[in-house]
Design a protein around this motif. Sequence first.
Motif, PDB file in Angstrom:
ATOM      1  N   UNK A 226      40.880  77.352  62.581  1.00  0.00           N
ATOM      2  CA  UNK A 226      40.473  78.223  61.481  1.00  0.00           C
ATOM      3  C   UNK A 226      40.435  79.695  61.866  1.00  0.00           C
ATOM      4  N   UNK A 227      40.684  80.016  63.145  1.00  0.00           N
ATOM      5  CA  UNK A 227      40.685  81.412  63.586  1.00  0.00           C
ATOM      6  C   UNK A 227      42.038  82.088  63.369  1.00  0.00           C
ATOM      7  N   UNK A 228      43.019  81.341  62.886  1.00  0.00           N
ATOM      8  CA  UNK A 228      44.318  81.947  62.595  1.00  0.00           C
ATOM      9  C   UNK A 228      44.188  82.929  61.431  1.00  0.00           C
ATOM     10  N   UNK A 229      44.935  84.033  61.470  1.00  0.00           N
ATOM     11  CA  UNK A 229      44.921  84.980  60.348  1.00  0.00           C
ATOM     12  C   UNK A 229      45.182  84.268  59.027  1.00  0.00           C
ATOM     13  N   UNK A 230      44.400  84.617  58.013  1.00  0.00           N
ATOM     14  CA  UNK A 230      44.426  84.096  56.638  1.00  0.00           C
ATOM     15  C   UNK A 230      43.538  82.876  56.454  1.00  0.00           C
ATOM     16  N   UNK A 231      43.027  82.277  57.557  1.00  0.00           N
ATOM     17  CA  UNK A 231      42.108  81.153  57.416  1.00  0.00           C
ATOM     18  C   UNK A 231      40.664  81.643  57.501  1.00  0.00           C
ATOM     19  N   UNK A 232      39.706  80.743  57.273  1.00  0.00           N
ATOM     20  CA  UNK A 232      38.330  81.174  56.973  1.00  0.00           C
ATOM     21  C   UNK A 232      37.597  81.803  58.159  1.00  0.00           C
ATOM     22  N   UNK A 233      38.016  81.534  59.390  1.00  0.00           N
ATOM     23  CA  UNK A 233      37.379  82.149  60.566  1.00  0.00           C
ATOM     24  C   UNK A 233      38.375  83.060  61.281  1.00  0.00           C
ATOM     25  N   UNK A 234      39.239  83.705  60.541  1.00  0.00           N
ATOM     26  CA  UNK A 234      40.365  84.441  61.130  1.00  0.00           C
ATOM     27  C   UNK A 234      39.911  85.453  62.173  1.00  0.00           C
ATOM     28  N   UNK A 235      40.760  85.600  63.200  1.00  0.00           N
ATOM     29  CA  UNK A 235      40.485  86.505  64.312  1.00  0.00           C
ATOM     30  C   UNK A 235      41.769  87.241  64.636  1.00  0.00           C
ATOM     31  N   UNK A 236      41.698  88.539  64.748  1.00  0.00           N
ATOM     32  CA  UNK A 236      42.893  89.342  64.972  1.00  0.00           C
ATOM     33  C   UNK A 236      43.615  88.930  66.259  1.00  0.00           C
ATOM     34  N   UNK A 237      44.901  88.636  66.135  1.00  0.00           N
ATOM     35  CA  UNK A 237      45.720  88.294  67.295  1.00  0.00           C
ATOM     36  C   UNK A 237      45.756  86.819  67.648  1.00  0.00           C
ATOM     37  N   UNK A 238      44.922  86.005  67.000  1.00  0.00           N
ATOM     38  CA  UNK A 238      44.881  84.574  67.317  1.00  0.00           C
ATOM     39  C   UNK A 238      46.181  83.893  66.865  1.00  0.00           C
ATOM     40  N   UNK A 239      46.796  83.099  67.766  1.00  0.00           N
ATOM     41  CA  UNK A 239      48.029  82.395  67.390  1.00  0.00           C
ATOM     42  C   UNK A 239      48.151  81.010  68.033  1.00  0.00           C
TER      43      UNK A 239
END
Length: 439
Positions: A226-239
């Motif tokens: 959920x840390x992927x950009x556009x998901x609810x726990x998004x985190x910058x740079x997560x891939x």
Amino acid sequence: MMVLMLAMGIVERPANAQGDLDVNAKAAILVEASTGKILYEKNSENAQGIASMTKMMTEYLLLEAVAEGKVKWDQKYTVPTKVSNMSHNDGLSNVPLREEGTYVLKDLYEAMAIESANAATMAIAEIVAGSEANFVKKMNAKAKELGLKNYKFVNSSGLNNRDLAPYVDQVVGGPEEENVMSAKDTATLAYRMLKDFPEVLETSSIPKKVFAEGTEDEVPMENWNYMLPSLIREYEGMDGLKTGTTDFAGACFTGTAERDGMRYITVVMNVEVAPGENSYDARFSETRKMMDYAFNNYSIEEMLPADYQVKGQKTLPVDKGKEKEVQIKTDAPLSMVIKNGEEDQYKPKFVLNKKKLNDDSELTAPVKKGEKVGYVTLESKDKKDLGYLTDKGTNASKASVVAVDGVEKANWFVLSMRAVGGFFGDIWNSVTSTVKGWF
């Protein structure tokens, strides 16, 4: 009064031994991805349940098989009854697979990487190794080859064997066993994955996708990360890379994120879940804490320039050469992952290649210009450096030391005159010492 103040949060609790980061998990590790430099660790060498983080090893073996031409992305797989039955178990993460239905390998891979689909993972194991049991052998063999230390694989998916048993012909290991790895081994696997098959991020970074799109079997998928950009726990740079949850393993996550050319890998295992918090939020909160700490506090800095000469060790003696010594220097700059403000906590350390030296610690002519004679590394003054995941990372923190010029071998006449001079010099030194002893 102190107890009351602590309870009210007025006084900070002491930080852990590694400074201002403390992760609420049974085990954790934080690593800089280009070198494998360990920046934080907690119980990192103790084997723990890994749940679906297992699928990183399955991905590694699949990507390796594709690279070696043993399987192809567009090859088709026909679903047997047991795998189909597994795919319709609503209690497990899956995408439905029709019995005797045909699917291409690329779709099954995306189902595994994005939806953490267990039946699709079983299918991949069969495609690569012929059976689940054979694939498990490959998993353990690859772990050994990668230099992992504390691990045991019993299936391709990360399920507990009791959940897997109805769907396979042969269970590997005990009826209640699950896969285990240490946090350090899990990070090492992620590190090698990013080095050997960086294309894994093309899939692990997909937040949402339709499985088997355009066919009668299409179904929407959402990434468990959920840390992927556009998901609810998004985190910058997560891939990437992979989440995991079972009763035995608890909430786990191996994450990776990149900003401004700096990439980090984090692993949290069996995260502590506070009252009222869910396990998904807990593992992502602890990952965010580690990532923020890394991005805010570390950078790669040039510590020594090219052509650096170690103080007091700028030359080496040369035996049987036209010149009796040769200058030495580093052949490239030396950069290192450093915590902000701690550049002065490291000192250069010169290590000679003993195979290049004779019994008198001399080089023997001829010596070639640019010949490597050792290396310089940086040593922590307080001895608190946590080191690297692998020897390859350790080598990244070294700069080769080379001969500045070549030294030819002296001819026989020069060597003879030196020997004669040495002989009479020894006699003279002996006489001088004797005379001095009289007074």
